[in-house]
Enzyme design. Structure first.
Site: not given
Length: 360
Positions: A156, A228-229
């Site tokens: 993340k 995943s941002a």
């Protein structure tokens, strides 16, 4: 170590009832939780606050059980977007010392790492690439893994909001690429993080990656990275999953690489790697991307030309349906945007399954 994996349906981003029930039943010791991956029902874009809402809800519940410091040490990866048939859920990973009554066997192990916070101008930069690479190496060492036995690295990573650009250094490396467009910053953050994974695992030599590589040379990629941002954090949270002979876990993991969004054969190859029946699969984790060429299987697609709906949302819907159709379960983890995560238009796919030959 002994790793356990639990998949829990959610009725909303703030729904912790399923987790609480397993804790009350004694099936999950909240102190043993090391990572939680979730699919939330927002748009998966910059302003998807369901991710932060889900993290806040989980932290608040767990802080009451184990204290706020311990709750904050957990890796939280909330992936926004449950388009199509994708069903909101959590995947909870616990890690405990090996039980003396269980002999070590080939099975699932994991490692985690929190990087430092990144400045806005560092998003998508070589500094970010190498910081993530060091973090992945640390997580691999913590897991007791060999790089060749790593099957999935979930990260993340942060993004740049308009508010954060006020404090940015506009002359810094990569700043021009990301500071003017929050949505673009998500891609650069995902891409730099994925390249960090590729370096850490020896998939690419460090000197083969330059500042111009990020989100430009898509022939360079990792076969196991999933990034995943989100707006809900400023550092990178890293979860490394693989198999080791020192495990006492009842679970195993395998992976493959989808060459395109309809590549069901890659899903079957990943399932075959775990050597377990389909009904023993706990979850499948996949990346989704609208092929940047504008074609899929030599047919033109229009996902990149639609101004009403983000192409990442369309891609998630497509890959989510493809994965769900193979195992007949829509509660799967599909994340959009696969820059440097598998080949252009494709992406890694990993499978975690419970071994049927074990009762413990």
């Amino acid at each position: 170590m002994q790793v356990n994996v639990f998949k829990i349906p959610q009725q909303g981003p703030d729904d912790v009832c399923g987790l609480a029930e397993l804790v009350e039943q004694g099936r999950i010791d909240p102190a043993s939780i090391v990572a939680i991956l979730g699919k939330t029902e927002g748009n998966g874009c910059v302003n998807d606050f369901t991710r932060g809402f889900a993290v806040q809800s989980l932290q608040q519940y767990l802080a009451e059980k184990i204290g706020i410091t311990a709750a904050r040490r957990i890796i939280y990866v909330m992936s926004g977007g449950t388009e199509g048939v994708l069903s909101p859920h959590l995947t909870v990973f616990t890690r405990e010392p090996a039980q003396s009554a269980i002999s070590p066997r080939w099975g699932l192990v994991l490692g985690t790492h929190h990087t430092r916070d990144f400045l806005p101008e560092e998003i998508g930069s070589l500094d970010m690439v190498h910081t993530v690479a060091d973090g992945v190496k640390a997580a691999i060492a913590e897991a007791g893994l060999e790089p060749e036995h790593v099957h999935f690295v979930q990260i993340k990573c942060p993004l740049v909001t308009a508010h954060r650009t006020v404090t940015a250094n506009p002359s810094a490396e990569s700043a021009a690429s990301v500071l003017s467009d929050s949505y673009k910053s998500m891609a650069y953050s995902r891409g730099a993080s994925a390249l960090g994974v590729a370096i850490a695992l020896g998939e690419v030599a460090p000197d083969h990656i330059t500042a111009e590589t990020v989100c430009r040379d898509y022939e360079i990629y990792s076969r196991v990275a999933s990034t995943s941002a989100g707006v809900e954090l400023r550092n990178c949270e890293i979860l490394v999953l693989g198999n080791a002979p020192t495990s006492t876990s009842a679970y195993v993991i395998g992976h493959s690489v989808m060459q395109h969004a309809l590549d069901t054969q890659a899903i079957h190859r990943a399932i075959a790697q775990v050597e377990q029946p389909v009904d023993q699969i706990v979850n499948i984790f996949a990346k989704a991307e609208a092929d940047p060429s504008g074609y899929i299987l030599n047919r033109r697609h229009t996902m990149l030309d639609d101004s009403d709906i983000s192409h990442t949302r369309m891609a998630r819907a497509v890959v989510g349906a493809v994965v769900a159709s193979v195992i007949q379960d829509p509660m799967v983890y599909v994340s959009g945007g696969s820059e440097h995560q598998g080949p252009p238009g494709g992406g890694p796919v990993a499978v975690i399954a419970r071994r049927v030959d074990l009762r413990s």
